[in-house]
Motif scaffolding. Sequence first.
Motif, PDB file in Angstrom:
ATOM      1  N   GLN A 131      -5.582 -22.981  45.203  1.00 10.60           N
ATOM      2  CA  GLN A 131      -4.926 -23.236  43.925  1.00 10.60           C
ATOM      3  C   GLN A 131      -4.271 -21.967  43.381  1.00 10.60           C
ATOM      4  OE1 GLN A 131      -4.520 -26.410  42.618  1.00 10.60           O
ATOM      5  NE2 GLN A 131      -5.270 -26.728  44.705  1.00 10.60           N
ATOM      6  N   GLN A 132      -4.922 -20.828  43.577  1.00 10.64           N
ATOM      7  CA  GLN A 132      -4.350 -19.549  43.159  1.00 10.64           C
ATOM      8  C   GLN A 132      -3.041 -19.294  43.904  1.00 10.64           C
ATOM      9  OE1 GLN A 132      -7.031 -16.210  43.629  1.00 10.64           O
ATOM     10  NE2 GLN A 132      -5.353 -14.761  43.623  1.00 10.64           N
ATOM     11  N   ARG A 133      -3.016 -19.548  45.205  1.00 15.23           N
ATOM     12  CA  ARG A 133      -1.794 -19.357  45.999  1.00 15.23           C
ATOM     13  C   ARG A 133      -0.703 -20.336  45.554  1.00 15.23           C
ATOM     14  NH1 ARG A 133      -3.432 -14.682  46.774  1.00 15.23           N
ATOM     15  NH2 ARG A 133      -4.748 -14.278  48.564  1.00 15.23           N
ATOM     16  N   HIS A 134      -1.081 -21.570  45.249  1.00 21.01           N
ATOM     17  CA  HIS A 134      -0.095 -22.542  44.769  1.00 21.01           C
ATOM     18  C   HIS A 134       0.549 -22.054  43.473  1.00 21.01           C
ATOM     19  CE1 HIS A 134      -1.808 -26.258  47.094  1.00 21.01           C
ATOM     20  NE2 HIS A 134      -1.399 -25.285  47.897  1.00 21.01           N
ATOM     21  N   ARG A 135      -0.267 -21.506  42.565  1.00 20.34           N
ATOM     22  CA  ARG A 135       0.281 -20.962  41.315  1.00 20.34           C
ATOM     23  C   ARG A 135       1.134 -19.721  41.594  1.00 20.34           C
ATOM     24  NH1 ARG A 135      -4.951 -22.213  39.799  1.00 20.34           N
ATOM     25  NH2 ARG A 135      -5.599 -20.036  39.973  1.00 20.34           N
ATOM     26  N   GLN A 136       0.683 -18.884  42.519  1.00 16.62           N
ATOM     27  CA  GLN A 136       1.392 -17.655  42.857  1.00 16.62           C
ATOM     28  C   GLN A 136       2.810 -17.942  43.350  1.00 16.62           C
ATOM     29  OE1 GLN A 136      -0.801 -15.338  45.728  1.00 16.62           O
ATOM     30  NE2 GLN A 136       0.770 -13.770  45.913  1.00 16.62           N
ATOM     31  N   PHE A 137       2.981 -19.023  44.091  1.00 17.33           N
ATOM     32  CA  PHE A 137       4.286 -19.348  44.661  1.00 17.33           C
ATOM     33  C   PHE A 137       4.884 -20.607  44.038  1.00 17.33           C
ATOM     34  CE2 PHE A 137       1.994 -16.825  47.831  1.00 17.33           C
ATOM     35  CZ  PHE A 137       2.853 -15.741  47.887  1.00 17.33           C
ATOM     36  N   GLU A 138       4.508 -20.883  42.805  1.00 14.97           N
ATOM     37  CA  GLU A 138       4.982 -22.069  42.080  1.00 14.97           C
ATOM     38  C   GLU A 138       6.510 -22.186  42.111  1.00 14.97           C
ATOM     39  OE1 GLU A 138       4.811 -25.593  40.222  1.00 14.97           O
ATOM     40  OE2 GLU A 138       3.019 -24.468  40.763  1.00 14.97           O
ATOM     41  N   ARG A 141       7.760 -23.941  45.188  1.00 16.78           N
ATOM     42  CA  ARG A 141       7.219 -25.274  45.491  1.00 16.78           C
ATOM     43  C   ARG A 141       8.358 -26.279  45.602  1.00 16.78           C
ATOM     44  NH1 ARG A 141       1.682 -27.468  44.085  1.00 16.78           N
ATOM     45  NH2 ARG A 141       1.325 -25.538  42.977  1.00 16.78           N
ATOM     46  N   ALA A 154       9.157 -13.454  49.134  1.00 16.16           N
ATOM     47  CA  ALA A 154       7.823 -13.144  48.599  1.00 16.16           C
ATOM     48  C   ALA A 154       6.735 -13.876  49.380  1.00 16.16           C
ATOM     49  CB  ALA A 154       7.749 -13.509  47.121  1.00 16.16           C
ATOM     50  N   LEU A 155       6.960 -15.143  49.708  1.00 18.70           N
ATOM     51  CA  LEU A 155       5.973 -15.908  50.466  1.00 18.70           C
ATOM     52  C   LEU A 155       5.857 -15.352  51.884  1.00 18.70           C
ATOM     53  CD1 LEU A 155       3.945 -18.157  50.820  1.00 18.70           C
ATOM     54  CD2 LEU A 155       5.862 -19.758  51.161  1.00 18.70           C
ATOM     55  N   HIS A 158       3.848 -12.222  51.761  1.00 15.98           N
ATOM     56  CA  HIS A 158       2.429 -12.525  51.568  1.00 15.98           C
ATOM     57  C   HIS A 158       1.796 -12.975  52.886  1.00 15.98           C
ATOM     58  CE1 HIS A 158      -1.303 -13.937  49.905  1.00 15.98           C
ATOM     59  NE2 HIS A 158      -1.094 -15.089  50.523  1.00 15.98           N
TER      60      HIS A 158
END
Length: 184
Positions: A131-138, A141, A154-155, A158
């Motif tokens: 979930q943290q990664r999903h928010r990080q790369f929102e 998405r 950026a992704l 990472h």
Amino acid sequence: MYEDICVPLGCHNPFHDHHDESRLSKLVDTADPAFHAIAEVLKDMAIAGVDFTPEIIAAAVKTGRAKHGRTRETRLPEQPRQAAVVGSVVYYIRRGHLVKIGTTVNMRSRMLALMPDEILAVEPGGWNLEQQRHRQFEAQRTEPHSEYFYPSPALREHIESVRAAHGAPPADLPRLAAASRDWT
């Protein structure tokens, strides 16, 4: 996806309250490095018809940790570094031109189900890290609540840092024959 001991045990009972704080599965820490081995012990016990009590769960945790320790001791130090796929992990895969960020406690089974073009990276962690990664790369998405992301610089950076920290994903995991294509 939720982290729960019921997942590796194959519990699909629609009447089982997977969010009840009093359940015995709360006695097992899904972040434990030995979680996969503990889950295997619990699964074997469930198949054998063992009635779970807090004492039985504690014994399974001890047995799983011992099993995990023996497995680690038998590894050769000269082996090439690869991402750990024991326990709960966050994975990064390529499917077509998109990157999926997901989590699983059984990497081989999950990759068999997804059959990605390429397994880009794997890092230890569970649902919270996912979930943290999903928010990080929102911003990358593809659509709200999707686990698929556009491969932004950026992704990609990472993913490379995850590979540097945790090694390349094991080469023997299931993936499509097209996996040798460069995802960049």
